[in-house]
Design a protein around this motif. Structure first.
Motif, mmCIF file in Angstrom:
data_model
loop_
_atom_site.group_PDB
_atom_site.id
_atom_site.type_symbol
_atom_site.label_atom_id
_atom_site.label_comp_id
_atom_site.label_asym_id
_atom_site.label_seq_id
_atom_site.Cartn_x
_atom_site.Cartn_y
_atom_site.Cartn_z
ATOM 1 N N UNK A 16 40.482 36.402 40.749
ATOM 2 C CA UNK A 16 41.062 37.190 39.654
ATOM 3 C C UNK A 16 40.012 38.096 39.022
ATOM 4 N N UNK A 17 38.843 37.533 38.765
ATOM 5 C CA UNK A 17 37.789 38.297 38.087
ATOM 6 C C UNK A 17 37.319 39.474 38.926
ATOM 7 N N UNK A 18 37.172 39.238 40.236
ATOM 8 C CA UNK A 18 36.697 40.306 41.119
ATOM 9 C C UNK A 18 37.707 41.449 41.170
ATOM 10 N N UNK A 19 38.979 41.125 41.357
ATOM 11 C CA UNK A 19 40.002 42.176 41.443
ATOM 12 C C UNK A 19 40.234 42.831 40.091
ATOM 13 N N UNK A 20 40.155 42.052 39.002
ATOM 14 C CA UNK A 20 40.311 42.625 37.661
ATOM 15 C C UNK A 20 39.196 43.636 37.385
ATOM 16 N N UNK A 21 37.956 43.265 37.717
ATOM 17 C CA UNK A 21 36.825 44.157 37.469
ATOM 18 C C UNK A 21 36.960 45.440 38.283
ATOM 19 N N UNK A 22 37.347 45.313 39.520
ATOM 20 C CA UNK A 22 37.522 46.497 40.368
ATOM 21 C C UNK A 22 38.556 47.444 39.770
ATOM 22 N N UNK A 23 39.710 46.893 39.379
ATOM 23 C CA UNK A 23 40.748 47.729 38.791
ATOM 24 C C UNK A 23 40.303 48.342 37.469
ATOM 25 N N UNK A 24 39.558 47.573 36.679
ATOM 26 C CA UNK A 24 39.096 48.077 35.385
ATOM 27 C C UNK A 24 38.156 49.261 35.574
ATOM 28 N N UNK A 25 37.309 49.198 36.575
ATOM 29 C CA UNK A 25 36.383 50.295 36.846
ATOM 30 C C UNK A 25 37.138 51.574 37.209
ATOM 31 N N UNK A 26 38.233 51.417 37.931
ATOM 32 C CA UNK A 26 39.070 52.582 38.246
ATOM 33 C C UNK A 26 39.812 53.063 37.010
ATOM 34 N N UNK A 163 56.204 38.164 39.325
ATOM 35 C CA UNK A 163 56.032 37.525 38.018
ATOM 36 C C UNK A 163 55.997 36.008 38.115
ATOM 37 N N UNK A 164 56.388 35.468 39.263
ATOM 38 C CA UNK A 164 56.377 34.014 39.451
ATOM 39 C C UNK A 164 55.221 33.563 40.335
ATOM 40 N N UNK A 165 54.331 34.475 40.684
ATOM 41 C CA UNK A 165 53.297 34.176 41.672
ATOM 42 C C UNK A 165 51.916 34.146 41.022
ATOM 43 N N UNK A 166 50.939 33.712 41.808
ATOM 44 C CA UNK A 166 49.548 33.637 41.381
ATOM 45 C C UNK A 166 48.693 34.422 42.366
ATOM 46 N N UNK A 167 47.487 34.785 41.932
ATOM 47 C CA UNK A 167 46.590 35.495 42.837
ATOM 48 C C UNK A 167 46.074 34.551 43.910
ATOM 49 N N UNK A 168 45.610 35.145 44.979
ATOM 50 C CA UNK A 168 44.981 34.380 46.055
ATOM 51 C C UNK A 168 43.777 33.609 45.501
ATOM 52 N N UNK A 169 43.441 32.469 46.090
ATOM 53 C CA UNK A 169 44.056 31.842 47.262
ATOM 54 C C UNK A 169 45.163 30.842 46.930
ATOM 55 N N UNK A 170 45.410 30.592 45.642
ATOM 56 C CA UNK A 170 46.461 29.629 45.291
ATOM 57 C C UNK A 170 47.847 30.233 45.481
ATOM 58 N N UNK A 171 47.966 31.529 45.239
ATOM 59 C CA UNK A 171 49.243 32.208 45.407
ATOM 60 C C UNK A 171 49.154 33.292 46.459
ATOM 61 N N UNK A 172 50.039 34.271 46.359
ATOM 62 C CA UNK A 172 50.083 35.344 47.351
ATOM 63 C C UNK A 172 49.728 36.716 46.784
ATOM 64 N N UNK A 173 49.361 36.790 45.508
ATOM 65 C CA UNK A 173 49.091 38.085 44.908
ATOM 66 C C UNK A 173 47.709 38.602 45.301
ATOM 67 N N UNK A 174 47.649 39.870 45.673
ATOM 68 C CA UNK A 174 46.388 40.514 46.014
ATOM 69 C C UNK A 174 45.583 40.865 44.768
ATOM 70 N N UNK A 175 46.266 40.955 43.650
ATOM 71 C CA UNK A 175 45.626 41.272 42.378
ATOM 72 C C UNK A 175 46.484 40.683 41.264
ATOM 73 N N UNK A 176 46.032 40.817 40.041
ATOM 74 C CA UNK A 176 46.774 40.303 38.892
ATOM 75 C C UNK A 176 48.172 40.898 38.812
ATOM 76 N N UNK A 177 49.095 40.152 38.222
ATOM 77 C CA UNK A 177 50.452 40.649 37.985
ATOM 78 C C UNK A 177 50.443 41.958 37.201
ATOM 79 N N UNK A 178 49.423 42.140 36.371
ATOM 80 C CA UNK A 178 49.354 43.345 35.542
ATOM 81 C C UNK A 178 49.261 44.622 36.366
ATOM 82 N N UNK A 179 48.972 44.486 37.651
ATOM 83 C CA UNK A 179 48.914 45.649 38.514
ATOM 84 C C UNK A 179 50.229 46.405 38.574
#
Length: 336
Positions: A16-26, A163-179
């Motif tokens: 989550x942190x890695x994908x959140x940071x990447x998106x935040x930088x963009x 909205x019912x999923x979680x980020x990888x590896x526990x779920x199937x989301x490539x990034x946060x739901x906020x995407x």
């Protein structure tokens, strides 16, 4: 959620942190996104697995191809080539990938089909062609933040809403739901045909779309005919056959065929499966093989399967399609 997935929850904060940071930088403009002064439409999702991107791209092609010159640009997943490739009559699933080869096989006289893992380079190469496209459709590029598409269409399946999923590896989301906030249009795919307005409204409230977002619902329409390279026959004419699938989720297709009271065995392989010689030897022992159009793109290259291999075409049906179509066309005309 499968039990073993729960074991991966301790790793969720890291992903989550890695994908959140990447998106935040963009989002802050520290990492740069490239935008274009012509229509670029992105079709993508937040999750791994099949949400119906390929039939949605084909829907958009059908919607726009009579009025505009169209190109599709994909990564070309699992192809055996590198860099930018523009499909021509020598193209195969190995040179451009399964889905792009499907686009090319169906629309080669109407559109251009290209692949490039670097979407910015791919767009620039397409626009430098002597016959450059007026509209570019990006296949599975929602997380490709180097490009800022003019219109983002986000897909999420009815049975696995983001909205019912979680980020990888526990779920199937490539990034946060906020995407989802980057989307202009959200399409709930693979819905049951009898989905009523009450349930639609409940889903919309749960997604809580922003003011600039529109939500639509779609379902898969299966053809009543199966096709090969040289023949077609009615689906109900099939007696016993072997269903071969190498897609993310074959269950809707299996359920449909069972609803038709057809007799078949199901050989289920992983998504984008590379069929080995031993696999083909086993398939050669079958009398009749039915597969998906995507899998057909690979399996048709084996001459030994030619006379027994058929696929079942599918299309997308969108509720309130007139409103959906109008939104897409309004965007395109605004960028011309």
């Amino acid at each position: 959620m499968k039990f073993y997935r729960k074991l991966f929850f301790p790793f969720v904060p890291v992903y989550y942190s890695v994908t959140w940071l990447r998106n935040k930088l963009y989002d802050l403009g520290i990492k740069k996104s490239v935008s274009f002064d012509f229509p670029v439409i992105c079709v993508g999702n937040l999750s791994v697995g099949g949400t119906g991107k390929t039939p949605m791209i084909e829907y958009l092609i059908e919607l726009l191809k009579e009025d505009y010159s169209i190109a599709t640009l994909s990564r070309g997943y699992k192809r055996k080539t590198k860099g930018f490739q523009l499909a021509d009559l020598t193209a195969t699933s190995e040179t451009i990938g399964d889905e792009p080869f499907q686009f090319f096989s169906k629309f080669k006289d109407k559109i251009q089909v290209a692949v490039d893992s670097d979407r910015v380079n791919g767009i620039n190469r397409l626009k430098s062609l002597k016959k450059s496209p007026e509209v570019i459709l990006l296949d599975d590029a929602f997380q490709h933040r180097k490009i800022k598409a003019g219109l983002n269409i986000l897909l999420t399946t009815y049975n696995a809403l983001f909205i019912d999923d979680y980020v990888l590896p526990a779920g199937n989301l490539r990034e946060s739901r906020n995407g989802y906030k980057r989307a202009n249009i959200i399409v709930i795919t693979k819905c049951p045909k009898n989905l009523d307005e009450t349930e639609k409204n409940t889903i919309i409230k749960r997604i809580n779309p922003l003011d600039y977002q529109k939500v639509f619902f779609s379902n898969i329409e299966y053809s009543s005919f199966v096709k090969s390279n040289v023949n077609e026959k009615s689906l109900v004419e099939l007696n016993e056959f072997t269903l071969v699938t190498g897609i993310a989720n074959a269950q809707p297709l299996v359920d449909f065929l069972k609803s038709k009271h057809l007799k078949f065995e199901h050989l289920n392989f992983q998504d984008h499966y590379d069929f080995s010689e031993s696999d083909i030897d086993e398939l050669c022992k079958k009398d009749l093989i039915l597969t998906t159009e995507k899998d057909f793109m690979r399996l048709q290259s084996f001459p030994s399967l030619k006379d027994k291999l058929f696929y079942l075409p599918i299309t997308v049906s969108i509720s309130e399609s007139d409103k959906f179509n109008a939104l897409v066309k309004k965007f395109v005309t605004s960028k011309m």
